[in-house]
Design a protein around this motif. Structure first.
Motif, PDB file in Angstrom:
ATOM      1  N   GLN A  69       0.847  -1.192   0.000  1.00  0.00           N
ATOM      2  CA  GLN A  69       0.000   0.000   0.000  1.00  0.00           C
ATOM      3  C   GLN A  69       0.885   1.245   0.000  1.00  0.00           C
ATOM      4  OE1 GLN A  69      -3.233  -0.702  -0.370  1.00  0.00           O
ATOM      5  NE2 GLN A  69      -2.696  -2.877  -0.120  1.00  0.00           N
ATOM      6  N   ARG A  70       0.262   2.381  -0.200  1.00  0.00           N
ATOM      7  CA  ARG A  70       1.014   3.638  -0.148  1.00  0.00           C
ATOM      8  C   ARG A  70       1.462   3.894   1.293  1.00  0.00           C
ATOM      9  NH1 ARG A  70      -1.460   9.708  -0.881  1.00  0.00           N
ATOM     10  NH2 ARG A  70       0.500  10.853  -0.597  1.00  0.00           N
ATOM     11  N   ILE A  71       2.752   4.118   1.474  1.00  0.00           N
ATOM     12  CA  ILE A  71       3.307   4.390   2.799  1.00  0.00           C
ATOM     13  C   ILE A  71       3.572   5.883   2.920  1.00  0.00           C
ATOM     14  CG2 ILE A  71       5.132   3.849   4.451  1.00  0.00           C
ATOM     15  CD1 ILE A  71       3.453   1.426   3.622  1.00  0.00           C
ATOM     16  N   VAL A  72       3.057   6.490   3.979  1.00  0.00           N
ATOM     17  CA  VAL A  72       3.277   7.912   4.216  1.00  0.00           C
ATOM     18  C   VAL A  72       3.914   8.069   5.584  1.00  0.00           C
ATOM     19  CG1 VAL A  72       2.221  10.193   4.413  1.00  0.00           C
ATOM     20  CG2 VAL A  72       1.288   8.528   2.790  1.00  0.00           C
ATOM     21  N   GLN A  73       5.089   8.646   5.604  1.00  0.00           N
ATOM     22  CA  GLN A  73       5.776   8.841   6.883  1.00  0.00           C
ATOM     23  C   GLN A  73       5.097   9.956   7.670  1.00  0.00           C
ATOM     24  OE1 GLN A  73       9.844   8.238   6.811  1.00  0.00           O
ATOM     25  NE2 GLN A  73      10.145   8.719   8.965  1.00  0.00           N
ATOM     26  N   ASP A  74       4.863   9.690   8.931  1.00  0.00           N
ATOM     27  CA  ASP A  74       4.205  10.665   9.810  1.00  0.00           C
ATOM     28  C   ASP A  74       5.008  11.965   9.792  1.00  0.00           C
ATOM     29  OD1 ASP A  74       2.855  12.037  11.794  1.00  0.00           O
ATOM     30  OD2 ASP A  74       2.726  10.321  13.141  1.00  0.00           O
ATOM     31  N   SER A  75       4.358  13.043   9.370  1.00  0.00           N
ATOM     32  CA  SER A  75       5.052  14.327   9.263  1.00  0.00           C
ATOM     33  C   SER A  75       5.176  15.045  10.596  1.00  0.00           C
ATOM     34  CB  SER A  75       4.333  15.229   8.253  1.00  0.00           C
ATOM     35  OG  SER A  75       2.993  15.463   8.653  1.00  0.00           O
ATOM     36  N   THR A  76       4.440  14.555  11.603  1.00  0.00           N
ATOM     37  CA  THR A  76       4.508  15.162  12.938  1.00  0.00           C
ATOM     38  C   THR A  76       4.666  14.055  13.974  1.00  0.00           C
ATOM     39  OG1 THR A  76       2.093  15.143  13.089  1.00  0.00           O
ATOM     40  CG2 THR A  76       3.121  17.171  12.295  1.00  0.00           C
ATOM     41  N   PRO A  77       5.808  13.370  14.002  1.00  0.00           N
ATOM     42  CA  PRO A  77       5.976  12.231  14.909  1.00  0.00           C
ATOM     43  C   PRO A  77       5.870  12.640  16.373  1.00  0.00           C
ATOM     44  CG  PRO A  77       8.068  12.864  13.926  1.00  0.00           C
ATOM     45  CD  PRO A  77       7.016  13.632  13.203  1.00  0.00           C
ATOM     46  N   ASP A  78       5.479  11.677  17.194  1.00  0.00           N
ATOM     47  CA  ASP A  78       5.375  11.875  18.652  1.00  0.00           C
ATOM     48  C   ASP A  78       4.325  12.912  19.033  1.00  0.00           C
ATOM     49  OD1 ASP A  78       7.521  10.029  19.034  1.00  0.00           O
ATOM     50  OD2 ASP A  78       8.944  11.647  18.597  1.00  0.00           O
ATOM     51  N   GLN A  79       3.323  13.080  18.181  1.00  0.00           N
ATOM     52  CA  GLN A  79       2.238  14.013  18.479  1.00  0.00           C
ATOM     53  C   GLN A  79       0.923  13.291  18.740  1.00  0.00           C
ATOM     54  OE1 GLN A  79       2.546  17.535  18.721  1.00  0.00           O
ATOM     55  NE2 GLN A  79       4.686  16.894  18.779  1.00  0.00           N
ATOM     56  N   GLY A  80       0.987  11.977  18.923  1.00  0.00           N
ATOM     57  CA  GLY A  80      -0.216  11.221  19.213  1.00  0.00           C
ATOM     58  C   GLY A  80      -1.081  11.019  17.979  1.00  0.00           C
ATOM     59  N   PRO A  81      -2.294  10.505  18.178  1.00  0.00           N
ATOM     60  CA  PRO A  81      -3.183  10.216  17.044  1.00  0.00           C
ATOM     61  C   PRO A  81      -3.476  11.427  16.163  1.00  0.00           C
ATOM     62  CG  PRO A  81      -4.022   9.188  19.036  1.00  0.00           C
ATOM     63  CD  PRO A  81      -2.887  10.063  19.459  1.00  0.00           C
TER      64      PRO A  81
END
Length: 200
Positions: free
Chosen positions: A62-74
């Motif tokens: 599937q398309r993988i998108v890296q979290d642009s705001t890591p460690d910010q919760g859901p």
């Protein structure tokens, strides 16, 4: 459902579980595989996996998108999904909800109408990570993150959200769509339920 993107939030290792919940085995397959298989039947525009560990999920196709705001919760994952989406509507789901029902997702999508978001609720529990949100709400999520307001409740309260009670969709759900995995006991219980259904 070509105007809908499925976004699976795969946050990585769970402190309570001691392992990556998305990769826990159920019936010989990772939890996330069950979600993908079920939601693929909706024929969405695409399925995205939002994660801080892109290499781990490449094998799922599937398309993988890296979290642009890591460690910010859901809410950080929600923002990444909305800002990366190529469609108007997005079904946001946690990676540990393998019993998701495509028919319920379709019902929510039709019920969204002119709302910014639609959130099912059951037993006074709002299922924020089983919701449909319009991509235009990305700016609100970003603003909240910038001001350190990471509460999902606050985000949904500040957009035009329709909350749907279980009574409205119980004809579709048989009491397990929102089953998720938070403890070792939860995974044991869902494995028993899964094995029982497989034998029926």
């Amino acid at each position: 459902m070509h105007n809908l993107t499925v976004a699976i939030l795969a946050g990585g290792k769970s402190r309570r579980m001691g392992e990556n919940k998305a990769l826990i085995q159920l019936g010989g397959h990772p939890l996330i595989s069950h979600i993908i298989s079920r939601l693929r039947t909706l024929h969405p525009a695409e399925i995205m996996i939002i994660t801080n560990e892109p290499d781990v999920y490449a094998r799922f196709g599937q398309r993988i998108v890296q979290d642009s705001t890591p460690d910010q919760g859901p809410l950080g994952g929600v923002y990444t999904a909305l800002s990366s989406s190529r469609t108007q509507y997005n079904f946001i789901i946690a990676c540990d909800m393998p019993l998701v029902k495509p028919t319920l997702v379709k019902w929510l999508w039709h019920a969204c109408n002119n709302y910014d978001a639609i959130v099912p609720q059951k037993d006074n529990q709002k299922q924020y990570l089983h919701s449909i949100i319009q991509s235009r709400c990305a700016s609100r999520a970003f603003d909240n993150l910038q001001s350190q307001r990471r509460s999902m409740h606050a985000f949904f309260s500040e957009i035009n959200t329709q909350f749907c009670d279980y009574a409205d969709f119980k004809h579709i759900d048989n009491d397990d769509s929102f089953t998720n995995i938070n403890t070792p006991d939860d995974i044991h219980a869902i494995r028993r339920a899964f094995a029982k259904k497989s034998c029926q």
